[in-house]
Design an enzyme around this catalytic site. Sequence first.
Site, PDB file in Angstrom:
ATOM      1  CB  CYS A  80      -0.984  -0.034   1.166  1.00  0.00           C
ATOM      2  SG  CYS A  80      -2.348   1.149   0.969  1.00  0.00           S
ATOM      3  CG  HIS A 185      -4.446  -3.442   2.188  1.00  0.00           C
ATOM      4  ND1 HIS A 185      -3.615  -3.000   3.196  1.00  0.00           N
ATOM      5  CD2 HIS A 185      -4.989  -2.337   1.622  1.00  0.00           C
ATOM      6  CE1 HIS A 185      -3.669  -1.678   3.247  1.00  0.00           C
ATOM      7  NE2 HIS A 185      -4.482  -1.253   2.309  1.00  0.00           N
ATOM      8  CD  GLU A 187      -2.789  -6.125   4.934  1.00  0.00           C
ATOM      9  OE1 GLU A 187      -3.081  -4.951   5.239  1.00  0.00           O
ATOM     10  OE2 GLU A 187      -2.241  -6.421   3.865  1.00  0.00           O
TER      11      GLU A 187
END
Length: 203
Positions: A80, A185, A187
Amino acid sequence: MISLVDYGLGNIQAFLNVFKRLNIPAQRVTSGAELEGATKVLLPGVGAFDHAMERLDASGMRPVLDDLVLTKHVPVLGVCVGMQILAQASDEGNHGGLGWVAGTVKRLEATNEAAVRLPHMGWNDVRPTSTNPLFTNLEGDPRFYFLHSYYFECERDADVAATSHYGRDFTCAVNVGNVYGVQFHPEKSHHFGTRLLQNFAEI
């Protein structure tokens, strides 16, 4: 051991949880001394470009990062805003970036396309531009979670590792040697994100 750079930006714990499920050793680092000797580095980030650079500089970890990445060629993954600060500069602010990847961060412009608003938020397709270790063994059409209003414009097409589309095609992943970056992202991207983080661990 993957060292996650904690300079006050980014959800470090979410990454640690993923690596724990994968049985991949990972640790949070908050100082240059802790970062010394890292064999892989993950550089997360959320928020504004200038604020990220200010926090990273204030952390005291930037000289060690430069040495690890530029001299010792340790693999690094920016995520990011952590990807955006790999650039030389950003239209969002006045500070210089790390300059590890030639390019400038630009604002995504809203268009007349239906539902194209800023920020770009939600799931979107990601199209690797060529064979890249980050994107191996991703079954089907890879989709990742995005939340951003700026994108990385590379000076060299060869540095673009993947693109996505939101009103226009834009670079969503970069790679130059040992330096990798993704705008989305991983995650938060379920099995596709988990696989990408595992791929990074195996580089």
